[in-house]
Structure formats: C-alpha cells, structure tokens
Scaffold this active site. Structure first.
Site, short mmCIF file in Angstrom:
data_model
loop_
_atom_site.label_atom_id
_atom_site.label_comp_id
_atom_site.label_asym_id
_atom_site.label_seq_id
_atom_site.Cartn_x
_atom_site.Cartn_y
_atom_site.Cartn_z
N ASP A 41 0.76 -1.17 -0.11
CA ASP A 41 0.09 0.04 0.06
C ASP A 41 0.71 1.22 -0.20
O ASP A 41 0.30 2.37 -0.35
CB ASP A 41 -0.74 0.01 1.07
CG ASP A 41 0.01 -0.22 2.19
OD1 ASP A 41 1.20 -0.31 2.36
OD2 ASP A 41 -0.81 -0.29 3.46
N HIS A 42 1.92 1.22 0.34
CA HIS A 42 2.89 2.41 0.33
C HIS A 42 3.68 2.81 -1.04
O HIS A 42 3.47 3.81 -1.42
CB HIS A 42 3.96 2.12 1.56
CG HIS A 42 3.61 2.40 2.99
ND1 HIS A 42 2.65 1.65 3.38
CD2 HIS A 42 3.96 3.47 3.98
CE1 HIS A 42 2.54 1.91 4.61
NE2 HIS A 42 3.06 2.90 5.07
N ASP B 115 4.43 -1.28 11.20
CA ASP B 115 4.08 -0.02 10.89
C ASP B 115 3.46 0.58 11.99
O ASP B 115 2.88 -0.07 12.87
CB ASP B 115 2.89 0.03 9.44
CG ASP B 115 2.48 1.38 9.25
OD1 ASP B 115 3.02 1.65 8.16
OD2 ASP B 115 1.91 2.17 9.94
N ARG C 271 0.02 12.80 10.44
CA ARG C 271 1.52 13.38 10.75
C ARG C 271 1.54 14.64 9.46
O ARG C 271 1.34 14.58 8.66
CB ARG C 271 2.45 12.42 10.22
CG ARG C 271 2.55 11.28 11.27
CD ARG C 271 3.75 10.36 11.28
NE ARG C 271 3.60 9.51 12.17
CZ ARG C 271 4.05 8.21 12.24
NH1 ARG C 271 4.26 7.75 11.18
NH2 ARG C 271 4.03 7.43 13.36
N SER D 196 7.60 7.00 12.95
CA SER D 196 7.32 5.66 12.32
C SER D 196 8.10 4.56 12.82
O SER D 196 8.84 4.69 13.82
CB SER D 196 7.64 5.89 10.81
OG SER D 196 9.23 5.86 10.65
N ARG E 132 9.88 2.72 10.96
CA ARG E 132 10.76 2.26 9.95
C ARG E 132 12.27 1.85 10.66
O ARG E 132 12.87 2.76 11.32
CB ARG E 132 10.90 3.30 8.77
CG ARG E 132 11.48 4.64 9.23
CD ARG E 132 11.30 5.97 8.09
NE ARG E 132 9.97 5.89 7.97
CZ ARG E 132 9.62 7.19 7.80
NH1 ARG E 132 10.53 7.98 7.42
NH2 ARG E 132 8.22 7.37 7.55
C1 MIC Z 1 4.54 6.52 8.26
O1 MIC Z 1 3.21 6.86 8.34
O2 MIC Z 1 5.60 7.00 8.50
C2 MIC Z 1 4.71 4.98 7.62
C3 MIC Z 1 5.44 5.03 6.24
O3 MIC Z 1 3.62 4.37 7.55
C4 MIC Z 1 5.66 4.48 8.56
C5 MIC Z 1 6.34 3.11 8.21
C6 MIC Z 1 7.30 3.18 7.19
O4 MIC Z 1 8.33 4.04 7.27
O5 MIC Z 1 7.56 2.14 6.12
C7 MIC Z 1 5.24 4.03 9.94
O6 MIC Z 1 4.14 4.74 10.39
O7 MIC Z 1 5.73 3.07 10.76
FE1 SF4 Z 2 0.16 4.81 5.22
FE2 SF4 Z 2 1.85 5.63 7.28
FE3 SF4 Z 2 0.11 7.29 6.08
FE4 SF4 Z 2 -1.13 5.29 7.44
S1 SF4 Z 2 0.38 7.24 8.25
S2 SF4 Z 2 -1.60 5.93 5.32
S3 SF4 Z 2 0.27 3.67 7.13
S4 SF4 Z 2 1.87 6.16 5.11
#
Ligand code: MIC
Ligand code: SF4
Length: 648
Positions: free
Chosen positions: A64-65, A119, A377, A533, A535
């Site tokens: 999905d990313h 995630d 965010r 996140s 990550r």
């Molecule tokens: C995000 O919202 O920052 C992400 C992208 O979903 C991350 C995961 C990632 O960095 O792949 C998260 O929230 O953990």
């Molecule tokens: Fe995707 Fe992370 Fe955004 Fe949620 S917060 S929609 S998991 S990138």
C-alpha cells in the site's frame, strides 16, 4: 479474570515476566502484518532466520505504500513480497486493495488477539478490541518465526468518554483533543484505553480513527472495548463468529475525561500533530491543497460524509482536492450508492486505494503551500515540499475547506448531512491471495529483483566506543528527519547502501559523507528522539554509516527497540542538562563493557565527563553486544529447532 481490556489481553498472552507496570514481559503473538515499505526488509530477515513457514495464527503482507511505479524497483519488490507470501504461508494483499490498517480492520482484526505490525499505525485495530502494536520489521520477522515479542508492561490510562459528538465534530477531533492535552510524548509507556458511556456512540471505524492516531502521543497502543457495536460491525463484515465480549472491570492507573458533547472541530498546526488549536481560531487562511485519505480517515463513513458535503458543489479555484479511499470495499460501496459521483463531479482527484500523499507518494503541495489533510502526521518536509505547511483535520473540515477555498469550520455550511451506513458490507476478498498449503509452498521460488541487496552483516560491539559527535539535534526528532521517505527514497528500502546516502538529508545533507569519512561516531539528541514511524531503516542506515551510539534525553519506543535490534547503543543523559555540555565535533569515548546502568562518557575534546544511563534489560544488552538481534535470534531459533527435532 478481572482487569482492564488491555490487561486482560496482555495477561492472557504473557509467556515470560510479571504483569506489573514497567516490568518487561514477553507476549505470544497471534497475528502479524507488514506493509511493502517495511516488508521487504522484514522478509529478508525472516528468510535469514531460516524456518520453513510462519508460526502465527495469521500473517499478512500488504502492499500500500510504494505503489508509484516510476521504474522497476517498487514492482520488483512487490513480486518479491508476493513470492515470499506464497512460500512461507502468508496472506498477500495485492496493490490497489487498500491501506493495510483499513483492510485489516475490515477483514482480519479480532478482539482479544495480539497483533504486531511493521507500521506504527498498527494500533488502528485497537478500534475493534485487538491489542495491536507497531514494531520494527525485524521484531515482526521474529514474531512470524513463533518467538514472543517483548514490551514493558504499560501503565493503563483510562480515557472516559461521556456525552455524544455534536454535529460537524467527528472522531478525528477526539484524538486531536487527546493530543492537545498530552502532546506527542504524553503517551509513552502507556496504553490509552477508552471507556465510559460515550463509547457506544462511536462506530468501529470511528474508534479506529482514534486508536490510529493515538500513535502520535507515543503510546504503546490504544484500545476500545469489544461490545455490541463491535459485534454489529463484525457481523456486517460477515465475521460475527470472531466476535467476543471484552470489557473492563477494573480500575485504571490514571483517568482522563472527555465530554464528547463539548468538543469542536480541531486542527493540528505545522509541524507537529500535538500542536492543536480549534479550527474556529485559525479559520480563513487561503489553502492550496486539500488531501483526504490515509489510514486515519479513509473509511466508508468518512468518505460518505465527504461525498454528502461535496454533493452539488465544485471545489474552489485556488486549490486541488485529492482523495485516497482506504479500501476497495469503500470504493465499491461509494459506486453502488452513487456517492462516488458527488466526489468526481466536485472536481476531486480520486487517487488509488493506498497511502499516497500521506507518505509523499505524489500530490506534494506547491512552494510555501498550505495543505489541509485528514492524515495523522504533519512533520516538516514529509509531504515532499520542505516549505509547505500541513494542517491535520477531520474529513468534515477538509471537505468544507475544499468548497470554500479557505480553512473553514464546517459548522458554517449549515445543515448537517445525515449519512446512511449499509447493514451489510460488500465482501469481495478477491485481491487477497490466500496462503498455499505446505506441500505446495515448498516448491515456490522466491523472485528477487536487482534492487534487493543482501542484508548487511554487523560484528560484535567492542567494549569501548570511540569517535566524534557526528550531529547534535534537538527535541522530538522524527524518523522522517533521520530517514526520510517520499517517492524518491522509499524505493530504496531494500538497498541499505543506497538508502543510507539519504540519512538526515533535510537536516544536514552531508551527514552520510561525514559519518563515513570519520569512520562512524555518535548522535546526540533531545527528548523523544525517533518519534513517528516504525521504519527500522532509521537505525539500520545509520548503523551502516558507522553510528555507534545515540545519546539523548529520551527515546520513542519503537525507535529505541530498532536501535537495539541493529546494534546501536541507546544511551540517555542521567542529567538532561548535560545535553548542553557536548557539541558536534567533540571526540568522545564511552566504555560499554558491562553495560551497567551507570556509564561514563569521556569528552576528550572538552576534557570532561558526563554520566549516562540506559533502560536496557539484560537480554537487550546481550543482543546489543552480539551486534544486533538477527545473529542472536538465529542462535535462539536453532536451539528451539534442535529440541523440536529431539521430541519428534
Ligand atoms: C509512516 O506513516 O510514517 C509509515 C510510512 O507508514 C511508517 C512505516 C514506514 O516508514 O515504512 C510508519 O508509520 O511506521
Ligand atoms: Fe500509510 Fe503511514 Fe500514512 Fe497510514 S500514516 S496512510 S500507514 S503512510
């Protein structure tokens, strides 16, 4: 057994440790989820552990990313993920199916179960009464191998909801109110558990909006009880047989009360989800973009509301409106009810069912642009435009703003639309590929594209860490600062040497060169270092550049675990004020031989000493000294397999 909802679930899953706040407990994990941006690394690690099939009740790999396919990298990674799912007994959710958290809530999450996901917004499933925790990819890989997941037993904060949301106010405003009160680090070490008479006025997707964004408080997770509303949702998803009643019957460690009737539309201002103000105080500013979607606000309820507001209107000339639905189920309903027409006719750009602009995959705002988003965010630069200003709001505020062209309190629109939710959802699981039976999965070949590089190897830590302070940063540094995402960098997630060239890119673009030139060194930071996140690249890539220890006032939970997992020593100042007595460029020395809680930092440049400490358990210390969790876990799994073979 009596307890709060969280306590009941945790206590039932403890395999090692005592159920007391602050104690380390190891939990049996029922379900795991990964998404593609963290998944490739997680499965490379799972492969390295070397067991033939996942050992959970359910494991699922979502895509999905990284859905923009500007070259071979993302599609190659997705083919890798699909082949891994086939080989190791996982479900696979194909690209276009939807956002992992929305899909998991609809089709798989279960009250009473423990889910960990690579995630940070995995707590979305707390809306259905699942104890759902975000973790680094390696921790998820280890859980898939059947090993328990360790957390510090959290303090349980009861959030008592009374009253009923007024017109134009929605679930997003509840979590923004929580953030207004406790900010981005007030939830650390805690579980936010909702209770009280207001709970039953909220549907499961509304509850999930609240638990989703509870992540932004730093909480371990957030959870709602599983009640008749939960049962109705699960029956409507044809999953009534998985419902159980789960309610609290014990006292909370701490209580916060929110009267839903008194809430008003709120917004988080740039550049922090905790910087919350009433929309009425800041309304009127001209806006260049409205973006609706993300795992926080892309449910059918939310998009029906948006469609009802946009019906018969055209979006304002001065802005663009993008909409990312959360899942195909949401889209199929909007098509069936005819509401998709209102969205399209208004001029909204309907993007795919994916994270999209939330992670900088397209739809970046213009220079100095103001973007009003329903996401969770608004860290500086995350949108893809460094000087953009991102405001986080509810779908109601976003839709009203799209029509008016200026930030608008939706109450100004007049009549509040009544939306009708279906009694039964449209169930179409044809984009989930089911796990293969073991006899077939063993025959599957894993497909690896050229972008997938082998995992780097790290050696045991020496007893003394020496080097220069490579960078000094302030409070609330996010993993987006440490390891940026976005359309250009995300495709490098399976290639550590390449992605490490982008560490601290927006903060200090020459950081990677300096780190390599100096043969590694140290990072100094303030409070809540590594918030955001899950990550693990925010630990893995600095490790690759030679970072030996991160010394800060305090850490965010998932990042702390990721540092340990990859052999970077996480240390804290005994006296936070000592942060001021160390500077970038200082030569320092830290003896970590025994990793006792009392550690001295010798500053050779300033000829001074600073007292440090840490929160590492004995096991953490052992893992760290081994050079990280992967070598450690391979040995552990080897031992378990040996015992198994003996008993067979
Ligand atoms: C995000 O919202 O920052 C992400 C992208 O979903 C991350 C995961 C990632 O960095 O792949 C998260 O929230 O953990
Ligand atoms: Fe995707 Fe992370 Fe955004 Fe949620 S917060 S929609 S998991 S990138």
């Amino acid at each position: 057994m009596s307890g709060t909802v969280a306590e009941k679930i945790i206590n039932e899953h403890i395999v090692v440790g005592k159920p007391a706040p602050g104690e380390e407990v190891a939990l049996k994990i029922d379900q795991t989820l990964t998404q593609d941006a963290t998944g490739t690394m997680a499965y490379l690690q799972f492969e390295a552990i070397g067991i033939p099939r996942v050992r959970t009740e359910l494991s699922i790999s979502y895509v999905d990313h990284n859905t923009l396919q500007t070259d071979f990298k993302n599609p190659d990674d997705h083919r890798y993920l699909q082949s891994v799912a086939k080989k190791y007994g996982l479900y696979f959710s194909r690209p276009g199916n939807g956002i992992c958290h929305q899909l998991h809530l609809e089709r798989f999450a279960r009250p009473g179960k423990i889910l960990i996901g690579s995630d940070s917004h995995t707590p979305t499933a707390g809306g259905i009464g699942s104890f759902a925790i975000g973790a680094g990819g390696l921790d998820v890989a280890v859980a898939m191998a059947g090993m328990p997941y360790r957390i510090r037993y959290p303090q349980i904060v009861g959030i008592k909801l009374t009253g009923k949301l007024p017109e134009w106010v929605s679930a997003k405003d509840v979590i923004l109110e929580v953030l207004r009160r406790i900010d981005v680090k007030g939830g650390r070490g805690k579980v936010l558990e909702y209770f009280g008479p207001g709970v039953k006025t909220l549907s499961v997707p509304e509850r999930a909006t609240i638990t989703n964004m509870g992540t932004e408080t730093g909480a371990t997770t957030s959870i709602f009880p599983s009640d008749e509303v939960t049962r109705a949702f699960m029956e409507a998803q044809e999953r009534g047989d998985h419902w159980i009643l789960l309610e609290a019957d014990a006292e909370y460690d701490e209580i916060m009360e929110i009267n839903l009737s008194e809430l008003e539309p709120l917004a988080a201002l740039p550049h922090s989800p905790g910087n919350v103000k009433p929309v009425s105080e800041i309304a009127g500013m001209e806006v260049q973009q409205v973006a609706i979607g993300s795992c926080t606000n892309s449910s059918l309820r939310d998009l029906k509301m948006v469609a009802s507001i946009l019906k018969g209107h055209t979006i304002a000339d001065n802005l663009h409106l993008t909409i990312n639905p959360g899942s195909r189920q949401v889209v199929e309903h909007l098509i069936e009810s005819g509401e998709m027409r209102y969205l399209v006719a208004s001029g909204a750009r309907i993007l795919e069912n994916a994270c999209g602009p939330c992670i900088g995959m397209g739809a970046a705002p213009p220079s100095h642009g103001i973007s009003i988003r329903t996401f969770n965010r608004n860290f500086e630069g995350r949108s893809g435009t460094k000087d953009a200003q991102i405001f986080l709001v509810s779908p109601e505020v976003a839709a009203a703003t799209a029509i008016k062209g200026v930030l608008t309190d939706p109450g100004d629109l007049g009549d509040y639309p009544r939306i009708e939710m279906p009694q039964r959802f449209i169930i179409n699981d044809n984009m989930f590929i089911r796990p293969l039976p073991p006899e077939e999965s063993v025959k599957v070949e894993i497909i690896r594209g050229p972008n997938i590089k082998p995992l780097p190897d790290f050696s045991r830590l020496p007893d003394t860490l020496e080097g220069e302070v490579l960078i000094k940063v302030g409070d609330n540094v996010t993993t987006d600062h440490i390891m940026p995402a976005g359309a250009k960098i995300l495709p490098l997630r399976s290639n550590i040497p390449e992605i490490s060239k982008h560490v601290f890119k927006a903060v200090d673009p020459v950081f990677p060169h300096r780190a390599l030139d100096k043969g590694g060194g140290f990072i100094i930071g303030g409070e809540n270092y590594g918030q955001g996140s899950s990550r693990e690249h925010a630990a893995l890539a600095p490790k690759y550049l030679g970072v030996k220890a991160v010394i800060v006032k305090s850490f965010a939970r998932i990042h702390l675990a990721n540092l340990i997992n990859f052999g970077i020593v996480p240390l804290t100042f005994k006296e936070p004020a000592d942060y001021h007595f160390i500077d970038m460029g200082d030569d320092i020395e830290v003896v970590i031989e025994k990793l006792r809680s009392d550690i001295k930092l010798r500053n050779l440049t300033k000829d001074s000493e600073i007292a440090l400490t840490h929160s590492l358990s004995e096991l953490d210390a052992e893992i760290l000294k081994t050079g990280g969790k992967l070598p450690w876990v391979k040995v552990e799994v080897g031992k378990i397999e040996k015992v198994k073979r003996k008993n067979d």
